[in-house]
Write a protein that holds these residues in place. Structure first.
Motif, PDB file in Angstrom:
ATOM      1  N   THR A   1     -26.072-112.912  -7.955  1.00 48.72           N
ATOM      2  CA  THR A   1     -26.840-111.562  -8.376  1.00 48.72           C
ATOM      3  C   THR A   1     -26.057-110.643  -7.509  1.00 48.72           C
ATOM      4  O   THR A   1     -26.229-110.800  -6.157  1.00 48.72           O
ATOM      5  CB  THR A   1     -28.312-111.762  -8.185  1.00 48.72           C
ATOM      6  OG1 THR A   1     -28.730-112.823  -8.799  1.00 48.72           O
ATOM      7  CG2 THR A   1     -28.860-110.546  -8.677  1.00 48.72           C
ATOM      8  N   VAL A   2     -25.668-109.605  -7.941  1.00 45.89           N
ATOM      9  CA  VAL A   2     -25.141-108.378  -6.993  1.00 45.89           C
ATOM     10  C   VAL A   2     -25.950-107.210  -7.190  1.00 45.89           C
ATOM     11  O   VAL A   2     -26.174-106.708  -8.404  1.00 45.89           O
ATOM     12  CB  VAL A   2     -23.783-108.324  -7.279  1.00 45.89           C
ATOM     13  CG1 VAL A   2     -22.944-107.251  -6.298  1.00 45.89           C
ATOM     14  CG2 VAL A   2     -22.943-109.594  -7.375  1.00 45.89           C
ATOM     15  N   SER A   3     -26.475-106.702  -6.031  1.00 49.05           N
ATOM     16  CA  SER A   3     -27.207-105.550  -6.291  1.00 49.05           C
ATOM     17  C   SER A   3     -26.629-104.291  -5.615  1.00 49.05           C
ATOM     18  O   SER A   3     -26.013-104.512  -4.410  1.00 49.05           O
ATOM     19  CB  SER A   3     -28.573-105.670  -5.765  1.00 49.05           C
ATOM     20  OG  SER A   3     -29.164-106.901  -6.083  1.00 49.05           O
ATOM     21  N   VAL A   4     -26.707-103.141  -6.105  1.00 52.45           N
ATOM     22  CA  VAL A   4     -26.299-101.873  -5.293  1.00 52.45           C
ATOM     23  C   VAL A   4     -27.366-101.110  -4.515  1.00 52.45           C
ATOM     24  O   VAL A   4     -28.210-101.093  -5.469  1.00 52.45           O
ATOM     25  CB  VAL A   4     -25.235-100.998  -6.476  1.00 52.45           C
ATOM     26  CG1 VAL A   4     -24.783 -99.768  -5.894  1.00 52.45           C
ATOM     27  CG2 VAL A   4     -24.409-101.682  -7.113  1.00 52.45           C
ATOM     28  N   ILE A   5     -27.051-100.924  -3.390  1.00 46.85           N
ATOM     29  CA  ILE A   5     -27.870-100.052  -2.670  1.00 46.85           C
ATOM     30  C   ILE A   5     -27.700 -98.762  -2.512  1.00 46.85           C
ATOM     31  O   ILE A   5     -26.367 -98.540  -1.874  1.00 46.85           O
ATOM     32  CB  ILE A   5     -28.586-100.935  -1.521  1.00 46.85           C
ATOM     33  CG1 ILE A   5     -29.097-102.193  -1.577  1.00 46.85           C
ATOM     34  CG2 ILE A   5     -29.602-100.075  -0.475  1.00 46.85           C
ATOM     35  CD1 ILE A   5     -29.622-103.185  -0.600  1.00 46.85           C
ATOM     36  N   ARG A   6     -28.350 -97.723  -3.065  1.00 42.79           N
ATOM     37  CA  ARG A   6     -28.063 -96.411  -2.938  1.00 42.79           C
ATOM     38  C   ARG A   6     -28.769 -95.596  -1.708  1.00 42.79           C
ATOM     39  O   ARG A   6     -30.068 -95.909  -1.750  1.00 42.79           O
ATOM     40  CB  ARG A   6     -27.749 -95.653  -4.299  1.00 42.79           C
ATOM     41  CG  ARG A   6     -26.863 -96.340  -5.202  1.00 42.79           C
ATOM     42  CD  ARG A   6     -27.084 -95.599  -6.428  1.00 42.79           C
ATOM     43  NE  ARG A   6     -26.217 -96.445  -7.558  1.00 42.79           N
ATOM     44  CZ  ARG A   6     -24.752 -96.059  -7.709  1.00 42.79           C
ATOM     45  NH1 ARG A   6     -24.144 -95.112  -7.063  1.00 42.79           N
ATOM     46  NH2 ARG A   6     -24.297 -96.872  -8.898  1.00 42.79           N
ATOM     47  N   ASP A   7     -28.369 -94.419  -1.154  1.00 42.76           N
ATOM     48  CA  ASP A   7     -28.992 -93.823  -0.428  1.00 42.76           C
ATOM     49  C   ASP A   7     -29.832 -92.774  -1.229  1.00 42.76           C
ATOM     50  O   ASP A   7     -29.762 -92.794  -2.407  1.00 42.76           O
ATOM     51  CB  ASP A   7     -28.337 -93.320   0.637  1.00 42.76           C
ATOM     52  CG  ASP A   7     -27.216 -92.205   0.187  1.00 42.76           C
ATOM     53  OD1 ASP A   7     -27.361 -91.735  -1.040  1.00 42.76           O
ATOM     54  OD2 ASP A   7     -26.406 -91.926   0.922  1.00 42.76           O
ATOM     55  N   ALA A   8     -30.809 -91.961  -0.474  1.00 43.21           N
ATOM     56  CA  ALA A   8     -31.599 -90.959  -1.379  1.00 43.21           C
ATOM     57  C   ALA A   8     -30.660 -90.147  -2.158  1.00 43.21           C
ATOM     58  O   ALA A   8     -31.235 -89.575  -3.298  1.00 43.21           O
ATOM     59  CB  ALA A   8     -32.234 -90.098  -0.263  1.00 43.21           C
ATOM     60  N   ALA A   9     -29.506 -89.791  -1.719  1.00 47.54           N
ATOM     61  CA  ALA A   9     -28.635 -88.672  -2.721  1.00 47.54           C
ATOM     62  C   ALA A   9     -27.894 -89.466  -3.722  1.00 47.54           C
ATOM     63  O   ALA A   9     -27.273 -89.009  -4.542  1.00 47.54           O
ATOM     64  CB  ALA A   9     -27.778 -88.185  -1.744  1.00 47.54           C
ATOM     65  N   GLY A  10     -28.241 -90.927  -3.740  1.00 45.95           N
ATOM     66  CA  GLY A  10     -27.489 -91.827  -4.900  1.00 45.95           C
ATOM     67  C   GLY A  10     -26.299 -92.246  -4.331  1.00 45.95           C
ATOM     68  O   GLY A  10     -25.416 -92.823  -5.323  1.00 45.95           O
ATOM     69  N   ALA A  11     -25.658 -91.948  -3.216  1.00 45.51           N
ATOM     70  CA  ALA A  11     -24.297 -92.651  -2.814  1.00 45.51           C
ATOM     71  C   ALA A  11     -24.561 -94.093  -2.356  1.00 45.51           C
ATOM     72  O   ALA A  11     -25.652 -94.388  -1.903  1.00 45.51           O
ATOM     73  CB  ALA A  11     -23.923 -91.801  -1.618  1.00 45.51           C
TER      74      ALA A  11
END
Ligand code: C2E
Ligand code: CA
Ligand code: CA
Length: 580
Positions: free
Chosen positions: A107-117
């Motif tokens: 399972t691979v998840s992307v974690i983004r910051d508040a700005a979506g980066a």
């Protein structure tokens, strides 16, 4: 940088320690990378599974784990999916430090910051290989078939729509191959499930080796497999893969002391041409597979609309059969008739028996060969009432012959495997005999070798019941199944009928001559009477006589004849015998 109070720093430290403890104790391997996909953290489970320490792993991308089994195309597809959905789940093969390959459910998840980066990627996986711990083992069981380690039905059901979705997006074609092993049931029935399982394992390995790692291979039922080729150029490239499959599966398998074969019948449906959803593609690939089987097995077929027409045709026959059976009454001229073919004793030239063969004359379609409707009757259970009618009609006709002065002739009736499974079979048989004042010794039952091998214990019990009363039992189509000598010895049979196919080639094929010769010797050794069927020529007769065969049946003497004609034939035969 916002300033934290000492209390806040203490609270953050506590949270960090708690998260560290979770990472440390997780039995799933966890990798955290930064926005450039460089590893910043791994946990002890990762080290245990891969062999790489945190120090070795930090700073590189997780690519160093990738095995050559993961193709460029599936790797690219993985990234495209991940960046679109922010999460990806699926199987990948990785290489451990010691070089060993292990499959893992990722399972691979992307974690983004508040700005979506993108800030981090988090990968977690459990080892699906031999040393898996309980949780990983459970994950594996949920997705993989325990016997063959291929995907199971439930994993397959989520993978196929996913593959179709991706193909739609990328404008690609997908091939769905339904693979069924020919006559696998015979192996299971005659040699037992343990041997059958070993054979399935062998087949699974060869299937996996015949396709690319990115192709989906699943076992979805007993001897049914599915392969999905998620990215194909055209129909021709599928034919290439299919030929390779056929070629790889053609070799024999060595299982214990047995040499076994498991040829495949393969049906192929293409996305999007033959269907745009999983259900339609599977239905059509299935229809194509049945078509391949009907074409003589060990064969593959692409789906065509014509196959649905064939399925309709089959339904039409089934309905016709149902109506014909409902309207059948004993003694009235219905759509079914019995024909009789004489069997001669080779020494005395006397007719010792008649085989009853059913004929179906449909008011619109004309005569329909048994080879076409008996299998449908068997699949639908209609063989039960039809078989009962055949018994009663055989007995009725034999009574007519007796009353016309024909003595000492037995009638042989063909039994299907299904009839043999019915506990009331002896009652039906004895009811018909009693009704026409016949003795059990007037009746012979022919059971094909493969029917006799099904459900051995129950079969032996029923056959014993029938045989104890004096009914003669014979094994039909002998040589076409897998019966073992030790099993044959346990059956209360008196006769072996050598399959027509061996008799046909006895003059020209050394193999078939040898098979006839060995069968006759073996049969005699077991005190069985040998019947050769399909005798068409004087040459065949002479050879069979030389080999010591006891009874002959075939066009050389007579075709199967309707009841009225068989009486005339028998009278004439008697007359020529008396004259001679
Ligand atoms: P089978 O039991 O092996 O029957 C012998 C088949 O060989 C018959 O085909 C017969 O017509 C054919 N035959 C006989 N002598 C010769 C010959 O010299 N040369 C050639 N080429 N063929 C010969 P038929 O009547 O078409 O029956 C086909 C099969 O259908 C039978 O094979 C049997 O398995 C099944 N069948 C027929 N009647 C019944 C029935 O009443 N009940 C059941 N369960 N099956 C039946
Ligand atoms: Ca027969
Ligand atoms: Ca036969």
């Amino acid at each position: 940088m916002p300033a934290f109070s000492p209390d806040e720093i203490e609270a953050l430290k506590r949270r960090l320690r708690a998260l560290e403890a979770v990472m440390a104790r997780s039995s799933d391997a966890i990798i955290i990378t930064d926005a450039d996909n460089r590893i910043v953290e791994v946990n002890p489970a990762f080290t245990r599974l891969s062999g790489y320490t945190p120090k070795e792993a930090r700073g590189s991308t997780p690519n160093f784990l990738a095995s050559a089994k993961t193709t460029r195309a599936s790797y690219d597809a993985f990234w495209a999916d991940l960046l679109r959905d922010d999460v990806w789940q699926g199987e990948m093969w990785d290489r451990a430090k010691d070089g060993s390959l292990y499959p893992q459910w990722l399972t691979v998840s992307v974690i983004r910051d508040a700005a979506g980066a993108i800030q981090n990627y988090v990968v977690h996986f459990s080892d699906l290989g031999e040393h898996a711990e309980t949780t990983a083992e459970l994950a594996r069981m949920a997705h993989f078939d325990a016997l063959t380690q291929l995907y199971n039905r439930s994993a397959f059901e989520s993978l196929l729509p996913q593959a179709l979705h991706n193909a739609q997006r990328d404008n690609r074609q997908v091939a769905v191959l339904v693979i069924d092993l020919d006559r696998f049931k015979n192996v299971n029935d005659s040699l037992g499930h343990a041997i059958g399982d070993q054979l399935l394992k062998g087949v699974a390995e060869r299937l996996r080796e015949s396709v690319r790692a990115s192709d989906i291979v699943a076992r979805i039922g007993g001897d049914e497999f599915i392969i999905v080729l998620p990215d194909i150029e055209n129909a021709l490239s599928v034919a290439g893969v299919t030929s390779k499959l056929k070629h790889n599966l053609a070799d024999s398998y060595r299982v214990g002391p047995h040499t076994l074969y498991a040829t495949p019948s393969i049906g192929i449906a293409l996305f999007p041409a033959d269907g745009t959803d999983a259900a339609t593609l599977l239905k059509n690939a299935d229809a194509a597979m049945y078509h391949a089987k009907a074409q003589g097995r060990n064969n593959f077929q692409f789906f065509s609309e014509g196959m649905n027409i064939a399925a309709l045709e089959r339904m039409k026959i089934e309905n016709g059969l149902r109506l014909a059976i409902e309207s059948t009454r004993l003694g009235t001229a219905g759509q079914f008739h019995l024909y009789f073919q004489p069997q001669l004793h080779i020494d005395t030239n006397r007719i010792v028996g008649l085989e009853a063969l059913v004929r179906w004359f449909h008011p619109e379609w004309g005569s329909m060969p048994p080879a076409q409707f008996i299998p449908i009757a068997e699949d639908t259970g209609l063989i039960q009432p039809l078989g009962d009618w055949v018994f009663w009609e055989s007995c009725r006709q034999l009574r007519i012959l007796r009353d016309a002065g024909i003595a000492d002739i037995r009638v042989a009736v063909n039994l299907s495997a299904q009839q043999l499974r019915h506990a009331d079979l002896p009652a039906v048989v004895h009811g018909a005999l009693a009704c026409y004042d016949l003795k059990p010794t007037d009746l012979e039952l022919e059971i094909t070798e493969s029917a006799a091998m099904q459900n051995p214990a129950a079969t032996i019990a029923i056959l014993n019941q029938l045989s104890d009363t004096g009914i003669v039992l014979s094994i039909d189509d002998f040589g076409t199944g897998y019966s073992s000598l030790s099993y044959l010895k346990n059956l209360p049979v008196q006769r072996l009928k050598i399959d027509r196919s061996f008799v046909q080639e006895i003059e020209v094929s050394r193999d078939d001559h040898a098979i006839c010769s060995a069968t006759i010797a073996l049969g005699h050794h077991l005190d069985l009477e040998l019947v050769a069927e399909g005798v068409e020529s004087e040459g065949q007769r002479q050879l069979l006589e030389k080999l010591g065969c006891d009874v002959l049946q075939g066009f050389f003497y007579s075709k199967p004849l309707p009841a009225t004609e068989i009486l005339i034939f028998l009278k004439n035969w008697q007359a020529t015998q008396v004259a001679a």
